[in-house]
Design a protein around this motif. Structure first.
Motif, short mmCIF file in Angstrom:
data_model
loop_
_atom_site.label_atom_id
_atom_site.label_comp_id
_atom_site.label_asym_id
_atom_site.label_seq_id
_atom_site.Cartn_x
_atom_site.Cartn_y
_atom_site.Cartn_z
N SER A 1 0.80 -1.22 0.00
CA SER A 1 0.00 0.00 0.00
C SER A 1 0.84 1.27 0.00
N MET B 1 -7.09 -0.20 5.09
CA MET B 1 -6.17 0.81 4.56
C MET B 1 -6.71 2.20 4.83
N ARG C 1 -4.58 4.18 -3.57
CA ARG C 1 -5.24 3.18 -2.72
C ARG C 1 -6.73 3.08 -3.05
N ILE D 1 -0.61 -1.81 -4.56
CA ILE D 1 -0.61 -0.47 -5.15
C ILE D 1 0.13 -0.45 -6.49
#
Length: 489
Positions: free
Chosen positions: A255, A405, A465, A476
């Motif tokens: 991420s 996230m 994201r 990502i």
């Protein structure tokens, strides 16, 4: 350059084309229609026998059966079959197609649209022209480039052979265009602020440093656009936003990428509650535009962007999952003792704020699957956010989480210049104590606040994201066209 056997074979074909007086890389194309446009009007064009010119890359295997040959071309909009007759194009052109053209070559064909006997929509070719002779052949399993690292290193090849990858980046473009539409409709003005900054600020992160020779000073690639955008609110804009590249000198994982895309917006006479409402509306509109609905699948789970997002305070979330009440514990030693008593298996940090953040990241964040707002962060974690009037140890800040996230970060922006100066000074103490991500002192920003900034709500959303979630991608790197890669030895 050194060529392997397959490249050398293609180069020899290129030279044969040149020897025949043909330019393998002509200046321009005479294309009259995209393939998608031709297919959309297929029936009318086929009925009228109208001549048209298409262009595209040869994909898949070419088939030559006696005096008839078949191939498929794609131009990025769609694909179509070529039906090539030796009698129609002539011996020279037919043999050139058979002997000197290859899969991946880019060609232009003129002809008419018809259905084959098997009912396949095709262009019956009357002439064929080379537009670009390719030297590199397709990968062995050209229908799918399977090596993940090679896909990222050679994104151009990935896009050629994996059409679904192009769909991801079309979805990314729709995400950004919808975000712009939502903000434009609400009167926000899109602006641009410096990428090279004399003082980095607006986030807790390590910067990339460069040096300006003429000025003789260090400059930093921006880690955020926040402090410049809030200067514009001071300057009288009622609402501004910027979609920009930011740079943070941090690790790379599923991420995180050192270069990433953020949207930041600031609205005068608003607070973090108004911004939460904006996020719900914006992400609902984006989900509809990108996926066609508000129920979005992600890695085997279904996310609901159509419902109101839960709003849970950070202190309550940590208390529920660990039994530790950060509202009552303000010393790092006491917090460490409480962690030992609760048997929390997390890395020990040197400051209270870093330790709270670590507890939250380990025990709360992974559980935030559905779109959720975590609100009311401690002051020590939020040096740019306004205090809650009824709880001055906490700030009017939220972070938006989806599938564990952080997607967005927002504040009721601190506009008291004296409070802001003191928080910068406190951050400098943390920096001196070893926190290399602490905010720096920005005296000019404090000076701007002394001219008066109205109550303001601010927001940052990580576009990479968000696109990961909307396109069901696990990392990502799949949603960044050219992600950062370690150099090969």
């Amino acid at each position: 350059m050194e060529l392997n056997d397959l490249q050398a074979q293609r180069q020899a074909k290129l030279e044969r084309l040149r020897d025949a007086g043909l330019n393998p890389y002509p200046t321009r194309s005479s294309r009259t229609h995209s393939i998608a446009a031709a297919l959309a009007d297929f029936d009318a064009l086929a009925t009228s026998e109208s001549s048209l010119t298409l262009a595209g890359r040869i994909v898949g295997a070419r088939r030559v059966m006696g005096k008839i040959a078949f191939a498929h071309i794609e131009d990025g909009s769609a694909g179509i079959q070529l039906w090539i007759s030796r009698a129609e194009v002539g011996d020279e052109a037919f043999l050139r197609f058979r002997d000197d053209l290859d899969t991946f070559d880019i060609v232009e064909v003129a002809g008419v649209l018809r259905l084959t006997q098997k009912g396949e929509r095709s262009i019956f070719v009357r002439s064929i022209t080379i537009l670009a002779k390719t030297i590199n052949p397709p990968p062995e399993k050209w229908a799918g480039l399977s090596d993940v690292e090679e896909r990222h290193r050679q994104r151009y090849l990935d896009l050629i052979v994996n059409s679904e990858r192009r769909d991801i980046f079309r979805a990314r473009a729709r995400t950004i265009s919808t975000m712009r539409s939502v903000l434009d409709a609400r009167g926000f003005v899109e602006v641009e602020t410096p990428v090279l900054q004399p003082i980095y600020g607006g986030a807790a992160a390590r910067p990339f440093t460069t040096y300006h020779n003429q000025l003789g000073q260090n400059l930093y690639l921006r880690i955020a656009t926040e402090l410049y955008l809030k200067r514009l609110i001071v300057g009288g804009f009622p609402g501004v936003y910027e979609i920009s590249k930011n740079f943070r000198n941090e690790g790379v994982d599923r991420s995180h990428n050192p270069e990433f895309t953020m949207m930041e917006c600031y609205q005068a006479f608003a607070d973090y509650r108004d911004v939460m409402d904006l996020v719900e509306v914006m992400l609902r509109e984006i989900a509809l535009a990108v996926t066609g609905g508000t129920l979005v699948p992600y890695q085997g789970q279904q996310l609901d962007f159509g419902r109101p997002w839960p709003r849970i305070s950070m202190a309550q979330a940590i208390l529920e999952q660990t039994g530790i009440d950060i509202a009552q514990i303000h010393e790092i030693d006491v917090l460490h003792a409480a962690m030992n008593a609760a048997n929390l298996k997390v890395e020990r940090k040197g400051t209270w704020a870093k330790q709270v953040d670590e507890i939250f990241s380990e025990y709360v964040q992974p559980l935030l699957i559905q779109p959720t707002f975590i609100i009311d962060y401690p002051v020590e974690l939020s040096p740019l956010a306004k205090r809650k009037p009824e709880q001055p140890a906490f700030t009017e800040r939220f972070e938006a989480f989806i599938v564990g996230m952080e997607i967005g970060n927002a504040f009721s922006e601190l506009n008291d210049p004296f409070d802001q100066e003191q928080r910068f000074l406190d951050q400098l103490k943390d920096f001196a104590a070893g926190d290399d991500e602490a905010h720096q002192m920005d005296a000019d920003y404090v000076n701007a606040l002394m001219y008066g900034m109205p109550p303001t709500g601010g927001l940052g959303i990580g576009i990479d994201r968000l696109v990961m979630v909307l396109t069901d991608q696990p990392t990502i790197r799949e949603v960044i066209l050219f992600p950062h890669m370690r150099q090969r030895d």
